[in-house]
Design a protein around this motif. Structure first.
Motif, PDB file in Angstrom:
ATOM      1  N   ARG A 187       0.837  -1.187   0.000  1.00  0.00           N
ATOM      2  CA  ARG A 187       0.000   0.000   0.000  1.00  0.00           C
ATOM      3  C   ARG A 187       0.875   1.241   0.000  1.00  0.00           C
ATOM      4  NH1 ARG A 187      -4.859  -1.622   0.135  1.00  0.00           N
ATOM      5  NH2 ARG A 187      -5.850   0.342   0.534  1.00  0.00           N
ATOM      6  N   PRO A 218     -14.719  -1.171   2.696  1.00  0.00           N
ATOM      7  CA  PRO A 218     -13.704  -2.046   2.112  1.00  0.00           C
ATOM      8  C   PRO A 218     -14.130  -2.595   0.748  1.00  0.00           C
ATOM      9  CG  PRO A 218     -14.056  -2.581   4.423  1.00  0.00           C
ATOM     10  CD  PRO A 218     -15.130  -1.599   4.034  1.00  0.00           C
ATOM     11  N   ASP A 219     -13.178  -2.638  -0.156  1.00  0.00           N
ATOM     12  CA  ASP A 219     -13.355  -3.220  -1.495  1.00  0.00           C
ATOM     13  C   ASP A 219     -14.419  -2.522  -2.344  1.00  0.00           C
ATOM     14  OD1 ASP A 219     -11.356  -5.159  -1.077  1.00  0.00           O
ATOM     15  OD2 ASP A 219     -12.792  -6.448  -0.030  1.00  0.00           O
ATOM     16  N   SER A 220     -14.779  -1.270  -2.006  1.00  0.00           N
ATOM     17  CA  SER A 220     -15.801  -0.574  -2.786  1.00  0.00           C
ATOM     18  C   SER A 220     -15.201   0.314  -3.877  1.00  0.00           C
ATOM     19  CB  SER A 220     -16.694   0.273  -1.869  1.00  0.00           C
ATOM     20  OG  SER A 220     -15.953   1.332  -1.269  1.00  0.00           O
ATOM     21  N   SER A 264      -8.606   2.532   0.768  1.00  0.00           N
ATOM     22  CA  SER A 264      -9.115   2.375   2.128  1.00  0.00           C
ATOM     23  C   SER A 264      -8.763   3.633   2.899  1.00  0.00           C
ATOM     24  CB  SER A 264      -8.533   1.132   2.806  1.00  0.00           C
ATOM     25  OG  SER A 264      -7.144   1.278   2.981  1.00  0.00           O
ATOM     26  N   TYR A 291      -6.202   8.395   3.179  1.00  0.00           N
ATOM     27  CA  TYR A 291      -6.394   7.169   2.409  1.00  0.00           C
ATOM     28  C   TYR A 291      -5.066   6.532   2.000  1.00  0.00           C
ATOM     29  CZ  TYR A 291      -5.198   9.705  -1.899  1.00  0.00           C
ATOM     30  OH  TYR A 291      -4.535  10.415  -2.867  1.00  0.00           O
TER      31      TYR A 291
END
Length: 157
Positions: A20, A123-125, A134, A152
């Motif tokens: 990340r 999450p995961d959207s 995230s 983020y």
């Protein structure tokens, strides 16, 4: 052999997780329009309820719009408790990366005016260049102006 596999499994999961970016911040202002959709009377000893449509326009690090729904109970003014939950979908760009994601809200106000607000990215959207995003979304209101700070991270490609 089985014990060794159990020890290696967490390491394999860590190694498989996407890297990340460091925490980044997109800041700016937004305008919000709330449209009443439904209202419920307070039950005996309870609080009135409402459902509102949400429409937001973002300027700054987030550029775009969001639409959603808020469910609330109570009266958000001093001396009265209140709470709300909301979900809205942002569509636009964050620091030049185009896509969309969901924001999930939970807010409360107690009788003495103390407020607690939590807004997270679901999450995961994330879609498009925002896939895998995230983080959290902070709101401040000063002089009637809504300001945001989107903290983020994104997976590195």
């Amino acid at each position: 052999m089985k014990a060794r596999w159990l020890l290696l499994t967490p390491l394999a999961l860590i190694a498989a997780a996407p890297e990340r970016t460091l925490m980044q911040h997109a800041t700016g202002t937004f305008e919000v329009k709330m449209t009443p959709e439904a209202k419920g009377d307070a039950p005996t000893g309870g609080l009135p309820t409402s459902r509102m449509g949400i429409a937001k326009t973002f300027i700054g690090g987030m550029t775009g719009s969001a639409t959603g729904t808020m469910l609330a109970a109570g009266t958000p003014k001093p001396g009265h408790p209140a709470g709300y939950v909301a979900i809205d979908q942002f569509n636009g760009s964050v620091d030049g990366k185009a896509g969309s994601f969901l924001l999930l809200h939970r807010g409360t106000i107690d009788k003495v005016g103390g407020a607690d607000l939590s807004v997270i990215i679901a999450p995961d959207s994330g879609t498009g260049a925002l896939e895998g995003i995230s983080g959290s979304f902070a709101i401040t209101i000063e002089g009637g102006v809504h300001r945001y700070d989107l903290a983020y991270t994104l997976p590195t490609k």
